[in-house]
Design an enzyme around this catalytic site. Structure first.
Site, PDB file in Angstrom:
ATOM      1  N   GLU A 237      -3.076  -4.424  -1.993  1.00 45.28           N
ATOM      2  CA  GLU A 237      -3.070  -5.280  -0.792  1.00 45.28           C
ATOM      3  C   GLU A 237      -1.671  -5.794  -0.497  1.00 45.28           C
ATOM      4  O   GLU A 237      -0.830  -5.045  -0.077  1.00 45.28           O
ATOM      5  CB  GLU A 237      -4.154  -6.366  -0.882  1.00 45.28           C
TER       6      GLU A 237
ATOM      7  N   GLY B 221       0.225  -0.224   5.737  1.00 47.09           N
ATOM      8  CA  GLY B 221       0.536  -1.081   6.889  1.00 47.09           C
ATOM      9  C   GLY B 221      -0.579  -2.006   7.313  1.00 47.09           C
ATOM     10  O   GLY B 221      -0.655  -2.383   8.491  1.00 47.09           O
TER      11      GLY B 221
ATOM     12  N   ASP C 244      -8.801  -9.438   2.443  1.00 46.81           N
ATOM     13  CA  ASP C 244      -9.196  -8.592   3.579  1.00 46.81           C
ATOM     14  C   ASP C 244     -10.567  -8.979   4.143  1.00 46.81           C
ATOM     15  O   ASP C 244     -10.943  -8.514   5.221  1.00 46.81           O
ATOM     16  CB  ASP C 244      -9.214  -7.109   3.176  1.00 46.81           C
TER      17      ASP C 244
ATOM     18  N   SER D  49     -11.566  -2.402   4.882  1.00 43.30           N
ATOM     19  CA  SER D  49     -10.195  -1.898   4.809  1.00 43.30           C
ATOM     20  C   SER D  49      -9.817  -1.232   6.125  1.00 43.30           C
ATOM     21  O   SER D  49     -10.672  -0.898   6.953  1.00 43.30           O
ATOM     22  CB  SER D  49     -10.097  -0.863   3.688  1.00 43.30           C
TER      23      SER D  49
ATOM     24  N   THR E  44       0.847  -1.197   0.000  1.00 43.12           N
ATOM     25  CA  THR E  44       0.000   0.000   0.000  1.00 43.12           C
ATOM     26  C   THR E  44       0.883   1.248   0.000  1.00 43.12           C
ATOM     27  O   THR E  44       2.074   1.173   0.322  1.00 43.12           O
ATOM     28  CB  THR E  44      -0.922   0.029   1.247  1.00 43.12           C
TER      29      THR E  44
ATOM     30  N   GLU F 234      -6.989  -8.156  -2.871  1.00 43.20           N
ATOM     31  CA  GLU F 234      -7.674  -7.428  -1.796  1.00 43.20           C
ATOM     32  C   GLU F 234      -8.736  -8.254  -1.082  1.00 43.20           C
ATOM     33  O   GLU F 234      -9.070  -7.984   0.079  1.00 43.20           O
ATOM     34  CB  GLU F 234      -8.324  -6.161  -2.378  1.00 43.20           C
TER      35      GLU F 234
END
Ligand code: GLU
Length: 610
Positions: free
Chosen positions: A437, A502, A459, A481, A417, A456
């Site tokens: 991601e 992070g 997540d 997110s 990211t 992604e």
């Protein structure tokens, strides 16, 4: 990325400051961004940018210099990061864009999060060979099934349409130049490529682009990406619909459904369900920001589908009832960690995609709810973790007698990211976090197109199916997110804009930087450089080595358990990589990036009147 001194000596003297027009550079004065040494802090007043990368900052600065606004500059920087930080961001991913409009005084946000394909089901996360759920790694991380419909290209177009002054063509121009001309490979790029070697080698398209000759590009070599330049050019000339409806949409979906898997890979690579219709249906969502008051400031963030705004906001709301500035340093950290754990408990219990679950955003950012949650903090003792979530249906600011349990799920702390912040001479500000991601995303490059697809959808809570989990997998849904692009107003004017990569530590890094700056007497560069710790409602606080050296003894005596940060995805133990801009009362712009983490970031400013 650090540019080497030898490159800085190259013959570009003809490109002088006179080329910069009426607003001379105050920071690194090189016309060729490949010659630009990184500088973590820069102060000026005619415009500012902070990113992790000198090429990206230089792209934004060149746009600002020519009269573009903060939105134009943010898109130019983001597109350049797609070239120079292809493992962190790009048109194969998504992100969240927060904008302060100087004319209206309003903060607006764009949700450009990746979205699950319409045909995605729980079944896609189950290995037909074993009947068990796919493990996170290596199965889901390197897969088509974890690829969400990308939102980044549409976000750029929408931001330019809403608030920009440039066409997409003009905003992409610096990135196209960088992709064609190439950038100088630094240690971070080589290391990240080597870390991904097995994954990239698993796909012919990724191996061809990122492992030329079978190896990661050497430090000091020039890395060009003509395929990406051509893809950007296609979007520039024909419009962003090319991404969502044209050949490119067909290519993206067929790559997800049938990745170009190399013959000799052992990686399992479960395939995905994305169709061209999923791309055609993709929508960027404009929505209200979250807003909380903190010490007289107004803090605006990203509402769900990100948990960034509600979680940073709730923790600030809890801390607003205390005075960390009057506490011992360890006590101040104790309150920061406890507030963060409480906010994380509510994040886990309540936050998901609001199109699918009823997210109590108003309660989570309500000072009355925060006051009630603050009752859970014992100034002398750390609570046993995980702490329970609060009751958003029934709160009055009084201390409750009991709360119900909820078990935390996930999260990795990888430093993929990227975050960037821009400000212009008219007072507009952008805080934008974008991602694919994992570092290297899914590992799958769309053949001949020069960009990686995200992973992604990891997540989502993929390890189990819990109908009460707001972040459970559902078709057409956006995974929760942690991205937390933030803009802070003081007396109605922007004072600070920041964010970080992070994973789930994005929230704590943003929170900690705000507390450092607002409460603990640090300047913005000090607030960013200070050692970090992250309490995400887990038994142990993860912390950088310097933080452990400074606080571990005192915090352990208060009952905290601390452990060194870093996991298999971030072995170097760094937490986050902030990029921020502070706007002083006299209009002075302080652009501040990381001095050390992730190789150091790049802050640049223009001189001139605001
Ligand atoms: N996928 C993460 C999120 O949206 C960001 C990735 C990272 O920074 O590691 O929260």
């Amino acid at each position: 990325m650090k540019r080497s001194a030898t490159v800085a000596a190259c013959a570009c003297a003809a490109l002088t400051l006179s080329a910069f027009g009426s607003l001379p550079l105050a920071a690194p004065a090189a016309a060729d961004p490949r010659l630009t040494e990184k500088q973590a802090t820069a102060t000026g007043s005619g415009g500012a940018v902070s990113t992790v990368d000198a090429d990206a900052s230089a792209a934004a600065l060149s746009v600002l210099r020519k009269g573009g606004n903060a939105v134009d500059a943010a898109v130019a920087a983001a597109a350049t990061l797609g070239v120079t930080e292809p493992y962190s961001a790009g048109i194969g991913g998504g992100g969240y864009f927060v904008h302060y409009d100087a004319e209206s005084g309003e903060v607006s946000t764009l949700d450009g999060r990746e979205t699950a394909p319409a045909a995605l089901s729980q079944q896609d996360f189950i290995d037909p060979a074993t009947g068990e759920r796919y493990p996170f790694s290596p199965e889901l991380v390197t897969s088509g099934v974890a690829v969400g419909v990308p939102g980044t290209a549409a976000t750029w177009q929408r931001a330019l349409d809403e608030w920009g002054t440039l066409s997409l063509k003009k905003a992409l121009a610096p990135a196209i130049r960088t992709a064609d001309r190439g950038f100088v490979v630094d240690e971070t790029f080589r290391e990240q490529t080597l870390d991904n070697k097995e994954r990239f080698a698993a796909f012919d398209s990724s191996a061809e682009l990122f492992l030329p000759g079978g190896d990661a590009p050497e430090v000091g070599s020039t890395f060009k990406n003509h395929d990406l330049a051509a893809t950007y050019r296609q979007l520039a000339n024909k419009g962003v619909d090319e991404f969502y409806t044209g050949d490119l949409a067909e290519e993206i979906s067929s790559t997800v459904q049938a990745p170009p898997i190399a013959e000799d890979t052992d990686l399992p690579v479960p395939v995905g369900e994305m169709t061209p219709e999923d791309l055609a249906d993709y929508e960027v969502l404009e929505q209200e920001p979250t807003q909380v008051g903190y010490r007289g400031l107004e803090v605006f963030g990203m509402a769900p589908s990100s948990s960034g705004g509600t979680t940073v906001g709730e923790a600030l709301g809890i801390l607003d009832g205390f005075d960390p500035s009057g506490m011992s340093p360890a006590d101040a950290q104790h309150h920061y960690l406890e507030a963060s754990a409480l906010a994380y408990a509510d994040r886990g219990r309540y936050v998901g995609d609001p199109a699918f679950v009823d997210v109590p955003t108003a309660a989570l950012t309500d000072p009355v709810f925060a006051a009630e949650r603050a009752c859970e903090i014992d100034p002398d003792s750390a609570a046993a973790k995980p702490v329970a979530p609060g009751d958003v249906t029934d709160y009055d600011g009084q201390c409750p007698s009991s709360t119900s349990g909820w078990e935390e799920k996930e999260d990795t702390e990888n430093v993929s990211t990227t975050h960037l912040t821009t400000a212009d001479r008219w007072g507009n500000v952008v805080s934008y976090t974008l991602t694919i991601e994992q570092t290297g995303g899914s590992g799958i490059t769309v053949p001949g197109r020069g960009f990686l697809l995200n992973n992604e959808l990891t997540d989502f809570t993929t390890a189990e199916y819990d109908p009460a989990d707001p972040n459970r997998v559902e078709p057409g849904k956006r995974p929760r997110s942690s991205m937390a692009p933030t803009i802070v107003l003081k007396d109605g004017e922007p004072m600070l804009a920041l964010g970080s990569p992070g994973g789930s530590t994005i929230i704590t890094t943003t929170l900690q930087t705000l507390i450092n700056r607002v409460d603990l007497g640090m300047s913005l560069p000090e607030a960013i450089a200070a050692p970090r710790a992250s309490q995400r409602n887990t038994a142990a606080v993860t912390a950088e080595p310097e933080y452990l050296d400074t606080y571990a003894d005192d915090l352990e005596s208060l009952g905290h358990t601390l452990t060194p940060s870093g996991d298999s995805f971030t072995p170097n133990a760094e937490i986050g990589a902030v990029a921020a801009i502070e706007i002083g009362p006299d209009g002075t712009l302080t652009a501040a990036a990381e001095p050390r983490r992730r190789g150091g970031g790049s802050a640049m400013v223009l001189e001139g009147e605001r």
